[in-house]
Scaffold this motif. Sequence first.
Motif, PDB file in Angstrom:
ATOM      1  N   GLU B 290      13.702  13.767  16.834  1.00 55.97           N
ATOM      2  CA  GLU B 290      13.526  12.085  16.310  1.00 55.97           C
ATOM      3  C   GLU B 290      12.610  11.564  17.141  1.00 55.97           C
ATOM      4  O   GLU B 290      13.093  11.573  18.329  1.00 55.97           O
ATOM      5  CB  GLU B 290      14.470  11.307  15.290  1.00 55.97           C
ATOM      6  CG  GLU B 290      14.570  10.560  14.372  1.00 55.97           C
ATOM      7  CD  GLU B 290      15.427  10.562  14.080  1.00 55.97           C
ATOM      8  OE1 GLU B 290      15.638   9.090  14.300  1.00 55.97           O
ATOM      9  OE2 GLU B 290      16.860  10.540  14.104  1.00 55.97           O
ATOM     10  N   THR B 291      10.834  11.254  16.665  1.00 54.10           N
ATOM     11  CA  THR B 291      10.375  10.673  17.961  1.00 54.10           C
ATOM     12  C   THR B 291      10.559   9.159  17.427  1.00 54.10           C
ATOM     13  O   THR B 291      10.996   8.508  16.266  1.00 54.10           O
ATOM     14  CB  THR B 291       8.842  10.636  17.180  1.00 54.10           C
ATOM     15  OG1 THR B 291       8.787  10.511  15.889  1.00 54.10           O
ATOM     16  CG2 THR B 291       8.077  12.052  16.923  1.00 54.10           C
ATOM     17  N   ASN B 292       9.701   8.217  18.125  1.00 53.53           N
ATOM     18  CA  ASN B 292      10.322   6.632  18.272  1.00 53.53           C
ATOM     19  C   ASN B 292       9.097   5.806  17.095  1.00 53.53           C
ATOM     20  O   ASN B 292       8.363   6.801  16.722  1.00 53.53           O
ATOM     21  CB  ASN B 292       9.804   6.258  19.507  1.00 53.53           C
ATOM     22  CG  ASN B 292      10.679   4.796  19.814  1.00 53.53           C
ATOM     23  OD1 ASN B 292       9.597   3.784  18.542  1.00 53.53           O
ATOM     24  ND2 ASN B 292      11.104   4.540  19.938  1.00 53.53           N
ATOM     25  N   ASP B 315       3.181   6.743  26.691  1.00 55.84           N
ATOM     26  CA  ASP B 315       4.327   6.514  27.085  1.00 55.84           C
ATOM     27  C   ASP B 315       5.461   5.671  27.299  1.00 55.84           C
ATOM     28  O   ASP B 315       5.844   5.581  28.691  1.00 55.84           O
ATOM     29  CB  ASP B 315       3.918   6.552  28.898  1.00 55.84           C
ATOM     30  CG  ASP B 315       3.167   5.500  28.809  1.00 55.84           C
ATOM     31  OD1 ASP B 315       2.638   4.403  28.614  1.00 55.84           O
ATOM     32  OD2 ASP B 315       2.781   5.808  30.848  1.00 55.84           O
ATOM     33  N   THR B 316       4.767   4.684  26.034  1.00 52.48           N
ATOM     34  CA  THR B 316       5.857   3.188  26.227  1.00 52.48           C
ATOM     35  C   THR B 316       7.471   4.143  25.859  1.00 52.48           C
ATOM     36  O   THR B 316       8.163   3.666  26.868  1.00 52.48           O
ATOM     37  CB  THR B 316       5.673   2.924  24.552  1.00 52.48           C
ATOM     38  OG1 THR B 316       4.457   2.656  25.051  1.00 52.48           O
ATOM     39  CG2 THR B 316       6.596   1.725  24.803  1.00 52.48           C
ATOM     40  N   TYR B 317       7.625   5.064  25.150  1.00 54.89           N
ATOM     41  CA  TYR B 317       8.931   6.013  25.319  1.00 54.89           C
ATOM     42  C   TYR B 317       9.185   7.168  26.489  1.00 54.89           C
ATOM     43  O   TYR B 317       9.406   6.995  27.187  1.00 54.89           O
ATOM     44  CB  TYR B 317      10.449   5.696  23.962  1.00 54.89           C
ATOM     45  CG  TYR B 317       9.605   4.389  23.431  1.00 54.89           C
ATOM     46  CD1 TYR B 317      10.242   3.530  23.629  1.00 54.89           C
ATOM     47  CD2 TYR B 317       8.264   4.192  22.686  1.00 54.89           C
ATOM     48  CE1 TYR B 317      10.303   2.442  22.868  1.00 54.89           C
ATOM     49  CE2 TYR B 317       8.540   2.939  21.536  1.00 54.89           C
ATOM     50  CZ  TYR B 317       9.207   2.310  21.698  1.00 54.89           C
ATOM     51  OH  TYR B 317       8.956   0.592  21.510  1.00 54.89           O
ATOM     52  N   ASP B 318       8.640   8.123  25.235  1.00 57.65           N
ATOM     53  CA  ASP B 318       8.938   9.541  26.042  1.00 57.65           C
ATOM     54  C   ASP B 318       6.951   9.881  25.572  1.00 57.65           C
ATOM     55  O   ASP B 318       7.617  10.443  24.231  1.00 57.65           O
ATOM     56  CB  ASP B 318      10.479  10.219  25.869  1.00 57.65           C
ATOM     57  CG  ASP B 318      10.739  11.709  26.471  1.00 57.65           C
ATOM     58  OD1 ASP B 318      11.319  11.657  27.406  1.00 57.65           O
ATOM     59  OD2 ASP B 318       9.926  12.583  26.866  1.00 57.65           O
ATOM     60  N   ARG B 321       8.864  13.772  24.171  1.00 56.30           N
ATOM     61  CA  ARG B 321       9.005  13.741  22.849  1.00 56.30           C
ATOM     62  C   ARG B 321       8.889  13.078  21.840  1.00 56.30           C
ATOM     63  O   ARG B 321       9.673  12.799  21.354  1.00 56.30           O
ATOM     64  CB  ARG B 321      10.277  13.576  23.851  1.00 56.30           C
ATOM     65  CG  ARG B 321      11.011  15.223  24.347  1.00 56.30           C
ATOM     66  CD  ARG B 321      12.702  14.883  25.034  1.00 56.30           C
ATOM     67  NE  ARG B 321      13.106  13.788  25.781  1.00 56.30           N
ATOM     68  CZ  ARG B 321      14.373  13.827  26.493  1.00 56.30           C
ATOM     69  NH1 ARG B 321      15.497  14.273  25.691  1.00 56.30           N
ATOM     70  NH2 ARG B 321      14.412  12.599  27.594  1.00 56.30           N
ATOM     71  N   SER B 322       8.114  12.181  22.598  1.00 59.46           N
ATOM     72  CA  SER B 322       7.430  10.596  21.547  1.00 59.46           C
ATOM     73  C   SER B 322       6.390  10.595  21.090  1.00 59.46           C
ATOM     74  O   SER B 322       5.558  11.070  20.341  1.00 59.46           O
ATOM     75  CB  SER B 322       8.614   9.612  21.679  1.00 59.46           C
ATOM     76  OG  SER B 322       8.354   9.143  20.388  1.00 59.46           O
TER      77      SER B 322
END
Lengths: 573, 573
Positions: B290-292, B315-318, B321-322
């Motif tokens: 699940e992405t942000n 790159d705020t979250y990952d 993966r996001s």
Amino acid sequence: MPIKVPIVDDSAKITDEEGGRSEINGRRCSIPRPTNPMVSPLLTDLYQFSMAYAYWKAGKHLDYGVFDLFFRKNPFGGEYTVFAGLDECIRFIAHFKFSEEEILFLQSVMPSCEGAFFDYLRELDCSDVKVNAISEGSVVFPKVPLLTVEGPVAAVQLLETPFVNLVNYASLVTTNASRHRIVAGKSKILLEFGLRRAQGPDGGISASKYCHIGGFDATSNVAAGRLFGIPLRGTHSHAFVSSYMNPDEILNKTLQSSDGSFTCHDFVRLGHDWLSKIQKISSLNGIFGETNQSEFAAFTSYALAFPKNFLALVDTYDVMRSGVPNFCAVALALNDLGYKATGIRLDSGDLAYLSIESRKFFQAIEKELGISSFGKMMITASNDLNEDTLDALKKQGHEVDCFGIGTHLVTCYGQPALGCVFKLVEINNKPRMKLSEDVSKVSIPCRKQCYRLYGIEGYPLLDIMTMKDEPAPKVGERILCRHPFIESKRAHVVPQRVKKLMDCYWHGNSEQLRKELPSLKETRDVCNEQLDQMRPDHMRKLNPTPYKVSVSASLYDFIHFLWLNEAPVGELR
Amino acid sequence: MPIKVPIVDDSAKITDEEGGRSEINGRRCSIPRPTNPMVSPLLTDLYQFSMAYAYWKAGKHLDYGVFDLFFRKNPFGGEYTVFAGLDECIRFIAHFKFSEEEILFLQSVMPSCEGAFFDYLRELDCSDVKVNAISEGSVVFPKVPLLTVEGPVAAVQLLETPFVNLVNYASLVTTNASRHRIVAGKSKILLEFGLRRAQGPDGGISASKYCHIGGFDATSNVAAGRLFGIPLRGTHSHAFVSSYMNPDEILNKTLQSSDGSFTCHDFVRLGHDWLSKIQKISSLNGIFGETNQSEFAAFTSYALAFPKNFLALVDTYDVMRSGVPNFCAVALALNDLGYKATGIRLDSGDLAYLSIESRKFFQAIEKELGISSFGKMMITASNDLNEDTLDALKKQGHEVDCFGIGTHLVTCYGQPALGCVFKLVEINNKPRMKLSEDVSKVSIPCRKQCYRLYGIEGYPLLDIMTMKDEPAPKVGERILCRHPFIESKRAHVVPQRVKKLMDCYWHGNSEQLRKELPSLKETRDVCNEQLDQMRPDHMRKLNPTPYKVSVSASLYDFIHFLWLNEAPVGELR
């Protein structure tokens, strides 16, 4: 569809008035314009405009955002920073308004954006923005917000780059100046001589301003003297000395005595006579023979121009064999006419040794010729000085009264940038935090209150951030102070004094709700006072003790609740 | 008694005209004003005024002085420097004129000076001054004068500080930019992102200008874009991403196709559909779940605003993966409507690894979904980059197409000051040289000519300074080139090409006798061409070969004759 912001005045314009004050959208502004006329709303990163447009397109530009401006690490390997640049930020925000020409330029840069967006920018000012800040000149620490800026998210975002620009270098160079002051000690005179090596014209002008705040007494920079009323100092250069060939070049040799009672018709000869006399002083015997006559000519010429402020650069040829004897001869000639020479400047060589030898020379003259206080002649030193060389000179022993410092001071050679950042901490009353693998990069969410707690000896113990609505820490009441991220780091503190750190410096249109901007002198006093108040081990150059920055128990819990819940699944790092 | 300089026009004044051009003392000036309005004749050290007064008092202010502006050591541990700042120096000199208010300020600072001195300053302009200089953007070397400024000694002395200020940082940051370009290679796009960390507002503005000259393609700084016509670039920040909670916040979800033929009424849903689809691509299996959704919302909103230039900060979250999956979903939705996304920006983490993984992700999508050139999506990297990290990335292998560089570039972190000096080399036709214990600090006397000699391979071999009146070195003729101070260092050279380095850029009132100032683009081309021309071993980062700077046999003999004869007895060091 984008919502238009209310129009304050149809004939939105900026009118120049006396003293750089102006009218914005029909509202009179009592705050002067930014010192540098290049500071305009265009002095920002393009992405602030692209974000503003995206917000506007999404109908989100009036969402209420709260941003903290803070830094993460003290500069120069130290454990403190002096906050500066607030005055310029408030000037900027007070005059924030696009000119039509700027709008047209933006339109040309962003041709795909709808015209109505530019109408929005046309009407935009900072009357919906609020700025809380720590007072300029304060000693500050990592993570604690220096400024909190809140208002419509698109507008506040446009302020990010100029605010960070205006605070970063200002705080860095003020801190650097204060470090030079601490190493030099209070009894020394410190002069900022950095203009020629500064990073551009206002690299020089701001350096002069902020070095003065940080503890420097005067500057060589005339433009800064005029803009800020900083005392000016300066003598002459090597080129001046070498531009003279010999004393015959001096056409006007006449000098009236200090009290006007008589006139010396050949001041050159008077100096020469003194040169011969001091050569015969037994305690100076053998130090010098024939001195350089181009140097003697330059000194004489300078003394004729400035009999009341005779200060000579003595190292063009040889300090002890030419410069100092030439200076003394001219100073003694001035003394005959009732003038007191100011002193010498050393700009090369072993400053400790040369200052001690020069002092001995002056003292010998005082003693042998009975010229009272000649031995106390002021000795100024320059030449690539920095915090380390000041420290080394002090340990070694020297006779320097006054230091002229340039390159290292103004370019902050030891660390030429401070990493201030501007982070969203709340939007529409919802807290936001930036996560990062690196704990030191995690931001502290929410609108906060910040306090400095003082101990029984009068020193500040630590800073604490609380949730906006928590009651303030109370004098004499125990409070739990926690490290924002590390669970085990916590302490109970019973403050003897509690100081609220932030005040409102900008409150949209309201002049009443905001604190007046202090004068440069007041800011300088704040800085001086706060530096004095700190426990010395936080301030020392070698292995300083870190000062603690903490959060309240409630804020700690809230941060960690958010951290667990806001981080998307699988992304908690 | 002081001699008054001839008055050109009784009604001495500066009149504003279009484009910053002006009239000085009745003479029309075709050169624009200095970029920074703070650059005034007061932007100098106080001692320039005290010297001017001393010269004037001695009746010596019209003595004819010749000064060289040069530096002694290449910055950043390199073996070359790019000369910049000339354009601003010439603008300064062309508009050199005190306002009455400035005169009154000077009078208040120097109250002991005679009133007639201020009348002299009132009339002063640079119509008796001449400036020869190397063309801006040139590759230059220690000891060779970048500018030679000549004229009445008091007037020229007043130019010292502003000239050194305007050249020092300009040359330093241009050199820094060129070093970044050399390390990055010609195929990469380089963006200057330094405004927020620069040393003050025009620390930022000049950085943008000079980084462009030194080889950067674009800047984020909107003010610099407007002033100099530099291309602007920028996308969005982490705050933009975290200001969104979820895609429901997007009120207007409509997007028209690129060709206008149809409209997508729920662009958010289209992106979501793509997100589900790419999750099922076998080669991407397991990379993300699940992405942000706040990030997805921000990207969608940004794409709706800029469908033609969709570039997302991932790159705020990952990143993997996001960020990258969210970006691809929105990019694919745009693709459905006929738009091509621009790419991503990485601002943290292992840039080499993340760029390679992102590239693989893009290529997998291109392959599996048959979206042509999706694999070539532009990857931009930022985050505290400098020459060293560019070099390390290159050695390691990466997939970055474009670098955004800020702090280290604009503050010249590796060496934040260049030591330019301004030395008197001749007065009233008499040569002057500054002696020093340190041979590297001895200045080369006399008005000189400077040439660059080229070898058979087309590379410059060395620079040679000759006496003003010596014949120029000739192609194909053997010439002896000597180290200025070390007797044993000498070489015979047969140049295949000889380039005279200096031209006249300011000749008092005469517009005919001076070379036109080139445009920014022309200067940028000069820089690029000259960097290309150099033998690579002089330019490399590690252990570069020093480039030789020599003097002619006659100049060598003259220097050493002077050295022996000018140095006062007992003072030759």
